[in-house]
Write a protein that holds these residues in place. Structure first.
Motif, PDB file in Angstrom:
ATOM      1  N   ALA A 129      36.238  44.457  29.156  1.00 46.46           N
ATOM      2  CA  ALA A 129      36.980  44.879  30.345  1.00 46.46           C
ATOM      3  C   ALA A 129      37.212  46.380  30.284  1.00 46.46           C
ATOM      4  CB  ALA A 129      38.304  44.141  30.453  1.00 46.46           C
ATOM      5  N   TRP A 130      37.273  47.006  31.438  1.00 49.83           N
ATOM      6  CA  TRP A 130      37.532  48.444  31.509  1.00 49.83           C
ATOM      7  C   TRP A 130      38.037  48.798  32.903  1.00 49.83           C
ATOM      8  CZ3 TRP A 130      32.848  46.153  31.929  1.00 49.83           C
ATOM      9  CH2 TRP A 130      32.013  46.531  32.987  1.00 49.83           C
ATOM     10  N   PHE A 131      38.451  50.045  33.062  1.00 51.81           N
ATOM     11  CA  PHE A 131      38.956  50.475  34.365  1.00 51.81           C
ATOM     12  C   PHE A 131      38.739  51.965  34.547  1.00 51.81           C
ATOM     13  CE2 PHE A 131      42.420  51.529  31.581  1.00 51.81           C
ATOM     14  CZ  PHE A 131      43.021  52.649  32.143  1.00 51.81           C
ATOM     15  N   ASN A 132      38.780  52.383  35.790  1.00 49.35           N
ATOM     16  CA  ASN A 132      38.803  53.791  36.173  1.00 49.35           C
ATOM     17  C   ASN A 132      39.525  53.889  37.514  1.00 49.35           C
ATOM     18  OD1 ASN A 132      36.878  53.044  38.151  1.00 49.35           O
ATOM     19  ND2 ASN A 132      35.170  53.612  36.832  1.00 49.35           N
ATOM     20  N   GLU A 133      39.474  55.027  38.146  1.00 55.09           N
ATOM     21  CA  GLU A 133      40.186  55.197  39.407  1.00 55.09           C
ATOM     22  C   GLU A 133      39.591  54.358  40.540  1.00 55.09           C
ATOM     23  OE1 GLU A 133      40.675  59.259  40.492  1.00 55.09           O
ATOM     24  OE2 GLU A 133      41.585  59.848  38.577  1.00 55.09           O
ATOM     25  N   ASN A 134      38.359  53.876  40.353  1.00 55.61           N
ATOM     26  CA  ASN A 134      37.719  53.076  41.394  1.00 55.61           C
ATOM     27  C   ASN A 134      38.104  51.605  41.338  1.00 55.61           C
ATOM     28  OD1 ASN A 134      36.248  55.372  42.242  1.00 55.61           O
ATOM     29  ND2 ASN A 134      34.721  55.008  40.648  1.00 55.61           N
ATOM     30  N   GLY A 135      38.565  51.142  40.161  1.00 57.61           N
ATOM     31  CA  GLY A 135      38.920  49.738  40.038  1.00 57.61           C
ATOM     32  C   GLY A 135      38.913  49.289  38.590  1.00 57.61           C
ATOM     33  N   ALA A 136      39.123  47.979  38.392  1.00 57.04           N
ATOM     34  CA  ALA A 136      39.054  47.366  37.066  1.00 57.04           C
ATOM     35  C   ALA A 136      37.888  46.384  37.057  1.00 57.04           C
ATOM     36  CB  ALA A 136      40.358  46.640  36.739  1.00 57.04           C
ATOM     37  N   TYR A 137      37.246  46.271  35.887  1.00 55.76           N
ATOM     38  CA  TYR A 137      36.007  45.508  35.804  1.00 55.76           C
ATOM     39  C   TYR A 137      36.014  44.606  34.574  1.00 55.76           C
ATOM     40  CZ  TYR A 137      34.887  49.332  38.955  1.00 55.76           C
ATOM     41  OH  TYR A 137      34.931  50.235  39.966  1.00 55.76           O
ATOM     42  N   TYR A 138      35.311  43.490  34.706  1.00 57.65           N
ATOM     43  CA  TYR A 138      35.260  42.512  33.625  1.00 57.65           C
ATOM     44  C   TYR A 138      33.843  41.959  33.522  1.00 57.65           C
ATOM     45  CZ  TYR A 138      35.894  37.889  31.448  1.00 57.65           C
ATOM     46  OH  TYR A 138      35.782  36.780  30.664  1.00 57.65           O
ATOM     47  N   PHE A 139      33.227  42.144  32.367  1.00 53.61           N
ATOM     48  CA  PHE A 139      31.911  41.566  32.104  1.00 53.61           C
ATOM     49  C   PHE A 139      32.128  40.251  31.363  1.00 53.61           C
ATOM     50  CE2 PHE A 139      28.259  41.062  29.168  1.00 53.61           C
ATOM     51  CZ  PHE A 139      27.275  40.853  30.112  1.00 53.61           C
ATOM     52  N   ASP A 140      31.722  39.155  31.979  1.00 58.79           N
ATOM     53  CA  ASP A 140      32.006  37.827  31.439  1.00 58.79           C
ATOM     54  C   ASP A 140      30.865  37.246  30.614  1.00 58.79           C
ATOM     55  OD1 ASP A 140      30.106  37.248  33.361  1.00 58.79           O
ATOM     56  OD2 ASP A 140      31.460  36.112  34.667  1.00 58.79           O
ATOM     57  N   GLY A 141      29.905  38.092  30.247  1.00 62.35           N
ATOM     58  CA  GLY A 141      28.742  37.635  29.497  1.00 62.35           C
ATOM     59  C   GLY A 141      27.520  37.425  30.367  1.00 62.35           C
ATOM     60  N   LYS A 142      27.741  37.347  31.676  1.00 60.43           N
ATOM     61  CA  LYS A 142      26.638  37.146  32.609  1.00 60.43           C
ATOM     62  C   LYS A 142      26.534  38.271  33.630  1.00 60.43           C
ATOM     63  CE  LYS A 142      26.813  32.093  32.280  1.00 60.43           C
ATOM     64  NZ  LYS A 142      26.985  30.820  33.031  1.00 60.43           N
ATOM     65  N   GLN A 143      27.682  38.694  34.165  1.00 61.77           N
ATOM     66  CA  GLN A 143      27.669  39.713  35.204  1.00 61.77           C
ATOM     67  C   GLN A 143      28.949  40.539  35.156  1.00 61.77           C
ATOM     68  OE1 GLN A 143      27.447  37.605  38.912  1.00 61.77           O
ATOM     69  NE2 GLN A 143      29.540  36.840  38.793  1.00 61.77           N
ATOM     70  N   ILE A 144      28.892  41.710  35.806  1.00 57.51           N
ATOM     71  CA  ILE A 144      30.054  42.582  35.916  1.00 57.51           C
ATOM     72  C   ILE A 144      30.827  42.204  37.168  1.00 57.51           C
ATOM     73  CG2 ILE A 144      30.826  44.958  36.235  1.00 57.51           C
ATOM     74  CD1 ILE A 144      28.349  45.854  34.688  1.00 57.51           C
ATOM     75  N   ASN A 145      32.115  41.930  37.003  1.00 57.29           N
ATOM     76  CA  ASN A 145      32.962  41.539  38.124  1.00 57.29           C
ATOM     77  C   ASN A 145      33.992  42.635  38.405  1.00 57.29           C
ATOM     78  OD1 ASN A 145      32.150  38.496  38.242  1.00 57.29           O
ATOM     79  ND2 ASN A 145      32.650  38.859  36.098  1.00 57.29           N
ATOM     80  N   ASN A 146      34.106  43.022  39.674  1.00 55.30           N
ATOM     81  CA  ASN A 146      35.165  43.937  40.099  1.00 55.30           C
ATOM     82  C   ASN A 146      36.402  43.087  40.363  1.00 55.30           C
ATOM     83  OD1 ASN A 146      36.955  45.624  41.509  1.00 55.30           O
ATOM     84  ND2 ASN A 146      35.288  46.819  42.398  1.00 55.30           N
ATOM     85  N   ILE A 147      37.368  43.142  39.460  1.00 57.53           N
ATOM     86  CA  ILE A 147      38.504  42.223  39.535  1.00 57.53           C
ATOM     87  C   ILE A 147      39.685  42.773  40.341  1.00 57.53           C
ATOM     88  CG2 ILE A 147      37.917  40.964  37.440  1.00 57.53           C
ATOM     89  CD1 ILE A 147      39.842  42.713  35.904  1.00 57.53           C
ATOM     90  N   THR A 148      39.537  43.981  40.876  1.00 55.22           N
ATOM     91  CA  THR A 148      40.577  44.520  41.758  1.00 55.22           C
ATOM     92  C   THR A 148      40.162  44.496  43.222  1.00 55.22           C
ATOM     93  OG1 THR A 148      39.733  46.761  41.326  1.00 55.22           O
ATOM     94  CG2 THR A 148      41.607  46.018  40.008  1.00 55.22           C
ATOM     95  N   ASN A 149      38.888  44.373  43.475  1.00 56.06           N
ATOM     96  CA  ASN A 149      38.371  44.434  44.833  1.00 56.06           C
ATOM     97  C   ASN A 149      38.968  43.333  45.707  1.00 56.06           C
ATOM     98  OD1 ASN A 149      36.776  45.350  46.978  1.00 56.06           O
ATOM     99  ND2 ASN A 149      35.104  43.957  46.456  1.00 56.06           N
ATOM    100  N   GLY A 150      39.651  43.734  46.780  1.00 57.63           N
ATOM    101  CA  GLY A 150      40.252  42.784  47.698  1.00 57.63           C
ATOM    102  C   GLY A 150      41.590  42.230  47.245  1.00 57.63           C
ATOM    103  N   LEU A 151      42.017  42.570  46.027  1.00 59.30           N
ATOM    104  CA  LEU A 151      43.275  42.056  45.492  1.00 59.30           C
ATOM    105  C   LEU A 151      44.344  43.141  45.367  1.00 59.30           C
ATOM    106  CD1 LEU A 151      41.877  39.708  42.698  1.00 59.30           C
ATOM    107  CD2 LEU A 151      42.642  39.075  44.992  1.00 59.30           C
ATOM    108  N   ILE A 152      43.926  44.371  45.112  1.00 60.14           N
ATOM    109  CA  ILE A 152      44.854  45.496  45.005  1.00 60.14           C
ATOM    110  C   ILE A 152      44.380  46.592  45.952  1.00 60.14           C
ATOM    111  CG2 ILE A 152      45.862  47.231  43.467  1.00 60.14           C
ATOM    112  CD1 ILE A 152      45.404  45.358  41.142  1.00 60.14           C
ATOM    113  N   ASP A 153      45.289  47.149  46.709  1.00 56.13           N
ATOM    114  CA  ASP A 153      44.936  48.219  47.642  1.00 56.13           C
ATOM    115  C   ASP A 153      44.294  49.380  46.885  1.00 56.13           C
ATOM    116  OD1 ASP A 153      45.374  49.501  50.455  1.00 56.13           O
ATOM    117  OD2 ASP A 153      46.153  50.981  49.022  1.00 56.13           O
ATOM    118  N   ASP A 154      43.231  49.930  47.439  1.00 60.12           N
ATOM    119  CA  ASP A 154      42.471  50.985  46.771  1.00 60.12           C
ATOM    120  C   ASP A 154      43.326  52.208  46.444  1.00 60.12           C
ATOM    121  OD1 ASP A 154      40.230  49.414  46.874  1.00 60.12           O
ATOM    122  OD2 ASP A 154      39.367  50.396  48.640  1.00 60.12           O
TER     123      ASP A 154
END
Length: 211
Positions: A129-154
């Protein structure tokens, strides 16, 4: 039977140096990978070097140097690994390197998924998992998921990370399988006093202030 120096050690005896300083290291597949290296007083911010298997302290430049994207003007900030992939984080980009075979190869590149500091990345039992000013991300072993997209205001997220600057950090709580990303600032201008907590099981966020 005759065994040569090269066959035994994986590099020639003519190597000038097998010593290197580095800003990041990750050990995976029984090898050490180092990034952003300094060799004989010369800095190579975008270079990686790998060791021989089970030989974690010898880094010959010749034959072991890995430059997936050469001279792109971006420095390696940190490295992370999960399963058969090595994640090379630069300031602006993320390079995903496949390390299943002896010869590594660039699997994918993502602009905007880099990080500013090594502690903006955390390895987990289930991925990275990691983050930057664009969002937070989680690689689950298969793909990279943007875990803030649509859940937290940009804009809220950008303020949370940007206001804290170097004080922003990410933590993993194994017992609860949660991510905590600290940032923001309170009314007294103290940095890193707010947090967002992400529960991997439910995919939901909780916000806390002035901790």
């Amino acid at each position: 039977l005759i065994e040569t120096y090269t066959a035994r050690n994986g590099y020639s005896h003519k190597q000038d140096s097998i010593d290197a300083r580095y800003k990041s290291i990750v050990i995976t597949n029984n090898r050490a990978y180092i990034g952003n290296v300094r060799i004989d007083g010369v800095n190579y911010p975008d270079r990686m070097i790998k060791s021989q298997a089970f030989d974690y302290d010898a880094f010959p430049e010749e034959g072991r140097s890995i430059e997936v994207v050469q001279q792109d003007g971006d420095s390696i900030v940190t490295l992370a690994a999960y399963a058969d992939r090595l994640f090379q984080y630069k300031k602006n980009k993320l390079h995903v390197i496949n390390i299943t075979s002896e010869q590594e190869f660039l699997e994918d590149s993502h602009t905007g998924l880099g990080v500013k500091y090594p502690y903006h990345v955390v390895e987990m039992s289930t991925g990275i998992a990691w983050f930057n000013e664009n969002g937070a991300y989680y690689f689950d072993g298969k793909q990279i998921n943007n875990i803030t997209n649509g859940l937290i205001d940009d804009e809220d997220w950008k303020d949370h990370v940007a206001l804290a600057g170097a004080k922003a950090q990410i933590f993993y709580v194994p017992r609860q399988d949660k991510l905590i990303i600290v940032g923001g600032k309170n009314s007294s201008n103290e940095l890193g006093r707010d947090f967002y907590e992400y529960t991997i099981y439910t995919g939901g966020w909780t916000r806390g202030e002035d901790i």
